[in-house]
Write a protein that holds these residues in place. Structure first.
Motif, short mmCIF file in Angstrom:
data_model
loop_
_atom_site.label_atom_id
_atom_site.label_comp_id
_atom_site.label_asym_id
_atom_site.label_seq_id
_atom_site.Cartn_x
_atom_site.Cartn_y
_atom_site.Cartn_z
N HIS A 1 0.81 -1.22 0.00
CA HIS A 1 0.00 0.00 0.00
C HIS A 1 0.84 1.26 0.00
N GLY A 2 2.15 1.15 0.17
CA GLY A 2 3.02 2.31 0.13
C GLY A 2 3.95 2.39 1.31
N ASP A 3 4.35 3.63 1.61
CA ASP A 3 5.30 3.91 2.68
C ASP A 3 4.66 4.86 3.70
N ALA A 4 5.24 4.92 4.88
CA ALA A 4 4.71 5.77 5.95
C ALA A 4 4.92 7.25 5.63
N LEU A 5 3.89 8.03 5.92
CA LEU A 5 3.93 9.49 5.76
C LEU A 5 3.46 10.10 7.07
N ASP A 6 4.31 10.90 7.69
CA ASP A 6 4.00 11.57 8.95
C ASP A 6 4.11 13.07 8.79
N PHE A 7 3.48 13.77 9.71
CA PHE A 7 3.62 15.22 9.80
C PHE A 7 4.01 15.54 11.23
N LEU A 8 5.10 16.27 11.40
CA LEU A 8 5.53 16.72 12.72
C LEU A 8 5.19 18.20 12.82
N ILE A 9 4.26 18.52 13.69
CA ILE A 9 3.81 19.90 13.84
C ILE A 9 4.56 20.53 15.01
N ALA A 10 5.27 21.61 14.72
CA ALA A 10 6.07 22.29 15.74
C ALA A 10 5.16 23.01 16.74
N THR A 11 5.53 22.93 17.99
CA THR A 11 4.79 23.64 19.04
C THR A 11 5.60 24.88 19.45
N ASP A 12 4.96 25.76 20.20
CA ASP A 12 5.63 26.98 20.63
C ASP A 12 6.80 26.73 21.58
N ASN A 13 6.81 25.57 22.26
CA ASN A 13 7.91 25.29 23.20
C ASN A 13 9.07 24.54 22.55
N GLY A 14 9.03 24.38 21.21
CA GLY A 14 10.14 23.76 20.49
C GLY A 14 10.02 22.26 20.28
N SER A 15 8.99 21.65 20.84
CA SER A 15 8.79 20.21 20.62
C SER A 15 7.92 20.01 19.38
#
Length: 156
Positions: A85-99
């Motif tokens: 079915h394919g490969d993994a696709l993620d989104f990392l959303i930055a927070t105001d505290n840097g994480s």
């Protein structure tokens, strides 16, 4: 658990915000200490569970929600993260505290045997404060929209 994207045929697609194909311009995540830290468990699982011990993590920096913090679009290829079915696709959303908040653990057909077979673009359209994303794989076009705190395919 990864959600498998259904094929979506899109008749109307807005103009792209990014001029370049994101998949063709991704950076090597295994040379980035932040990516390695976030995906440490994934890397360890591939190294300890699979015979191949091969994992590729690629990312592209982009402020998806225009809050001034750079988010990351991430693809993962490995025996655990890839399949028919394919490969993994993620989104990392930055927070105001840097994480980063990891969202949208999706599976999408993006890569052929050795290189990207699809193209990915950021669209001008914004849904719930986040840019829509277009993935074009051959004849198929999938639009991802931010809904209910994650990216998902839009069915129109």
């Amino acid at each position: 658990m990864m959600a498998v994207l259904a094929i979506l045929f899109v008749s109307k697609i807005s103009q792209t915000h990014s001029k370049e194909d994101l998949l063709a311009n991704m950076s090597n995540g295994l040379t980035d200490s932040l990516i390695c830290e976030i995906y440490a468990e994934d890397i360890l699982n591939v190294e300890s569970i699979t015979f191949s011990k091969v994992i590729q993590i690629k990312y592209y920096d982009y402020d998806l929600n225009e809050d001034g913090n750079v988010d990351k679009i991430v693809t993962i290829q490995s025996p655990i993260h890839s399949g028919s079915h394919g490969d993994a696709l993620d989104f990392l959303i930055a927070t105001d505290n840097g994480s980063y908040r990891r969202i949208s653990n999706l599976t999408v057909q993006m890569y052929g045997k050795e290189k990207a077979s699809a193209k990915m673009f950021i669209l001008n359209d914004i849904t719930n404060g986040f840019h829509d994303i277009l993935i074009h794989n051959g004849k198929r076009k999938i639009v991802l929209k931010y809904q209910n705190d994650y990216y998902a395919p839009a069915f129109e």
